[in-house]
Design an enzyme around this catalytic site. Sequence first.
Site, PDB file in Angstrom:
ATOM      1  N   GLN A  98       0.848  -1.195   0.000  1.00 16.24           N
ATOM      2  CA  GLN A  98       0.000   0.000   0.000  1.00 16.24           C
ATOM      3  C   GLN A  98       0.885   1.247   0.000  1.00 16.24           C
ATOM      4  OE1 GLN A  98      -2.203   1.738   3.337  1.00 16.24           O
ATOM      5  NE2 GLN A  98      -4.093   1.333   2.211  1.00 16.24           N
ATOM      6  N   TYR A 177      -5.567  11.219   4.300  1.00 15.38           N
ATOM      7  CA  TYR A 177      -4.206  11.460   3.836  1.00 15.38           C
ATOM      8  C   TYR A 177      -4.248  12.252   2.523  1.00 15.38           C
ATOM      9  CZ  TYR A 177      -3.202   8.319   7.645  1.00 15.38           C
ATOM     10  OH  TYR A 177      -3.148   7.758   8.896  1.00 15.38           O
ATOM     11  N   ARG A 224      -7.529   2.290  -2.471  1.00 16.02           N
ATOM     12  CA  ARG A 224      -8.385   2.293  -1.288  1.00 16.02           C
ATOM     13  C   ARG A 224      -8.992   3.680  -1.098  1.00 16.02           C
ATOM     14  NH1 ARG A 224      -8.155   1.071   5.247  1.00 16.02           N
ATOM     15  NH2 ARG A 224      -9.023  -0.965   4.856  1.00 16.02           N
TER      16      ARG A 224
END
Length: 360
Positions: A98, A177, A224
Amino acid sequence: MPTLFDPVQLGAVTASNRILMAPLTRARADRDHVPTPLMIDYYRQRASAGLIISEAVGVSQQGLGMPFAPGLWSEGQVAGWKPVTAAVHDEGGLIFAQLWHMGRMVHSSVTGEAPLGPSPITAPGHAHTYDGNRDYEPPRALALEEIPGVIATYVTAARNAVEAGFDGVQIHAANGYLIDTFLRNGINKREDAYGGSPENRARLLREVVQSVADAIGADRTSVRLSLNGVTQGTDDSDPASISVAAARALEPIGLAFLELRELKPTGTYGASDVPRQSPLVRQHFSGPLVLNSDYDVDGAQADLDSGLAQAISFGRPFIANPDLPRRLSVGAPLNSPEQATFYAPGAKGYIDYPPLDEAA
């Protein structure tokens, strides 16, 4: 209908079951963000997941503000990951990396640079640093001319992931984020091509994902998202519009899969009354959809049965149950994770949870 224990094709890889391991930050790398030998055992133990999505891995020093989290921008980090991915493969497992830029959720004492965001809006709460918790700092708005350089860090990290033996990557565009803050109008106040309309706010997501897909293959690239509710101060006044824009931006790329973290009203690690967006995303995204957050076996199977999801990712249950697929298949009780050791150094609460045979 498929069950949780049936294989599923996710782009270039065939997962042996539909119980994926969700990304879980554990902070066991060294201070240079290089994976440590403990991490070899940790991921090997969990290789029975249909696919492991690794803990979030920094794409650059600028974007990695979590102490002792791993990176993928240096030769030493690539070398450190190679025995981890080899251990997973030796056990018959699969693992994606990720890729993470934390954006405004960093502290300059960790990165050596000021935090970045779409707009100069400070995150609520505090950052973890090597000197304890400190208030988040005001971010500076990412300049237009800087954006290609940020995108390039994702591409470099993706190529490094392939070199390190990962089977693919996931772009972390959730949880407040960098990319997530560009998506949400509560944080993104820009008036240029990356702000304003939902399509503009989804531009950075599309450009990062397309660039990574061009570099390593769309069938080894996943994303994601977290589209319902507030996460780390990141919110949107119209979740449906940004959900549609994001799904439409990703649809033509041909991803291996799209994972959605969806908060529930009674969530145990974040909650939201905003309806989940997966049914709407499903209307505009035709690839494999993986759903996450507070699932039990019955709820997971119900979303497979409906055709909404092709797989379910489990997070905290994998912390305390390295053999989670087996436990779920036989209805065995689950160990409870020790939250105090989630980010603590050492083996305790990391590689010492017993598998089912030892527990019995």
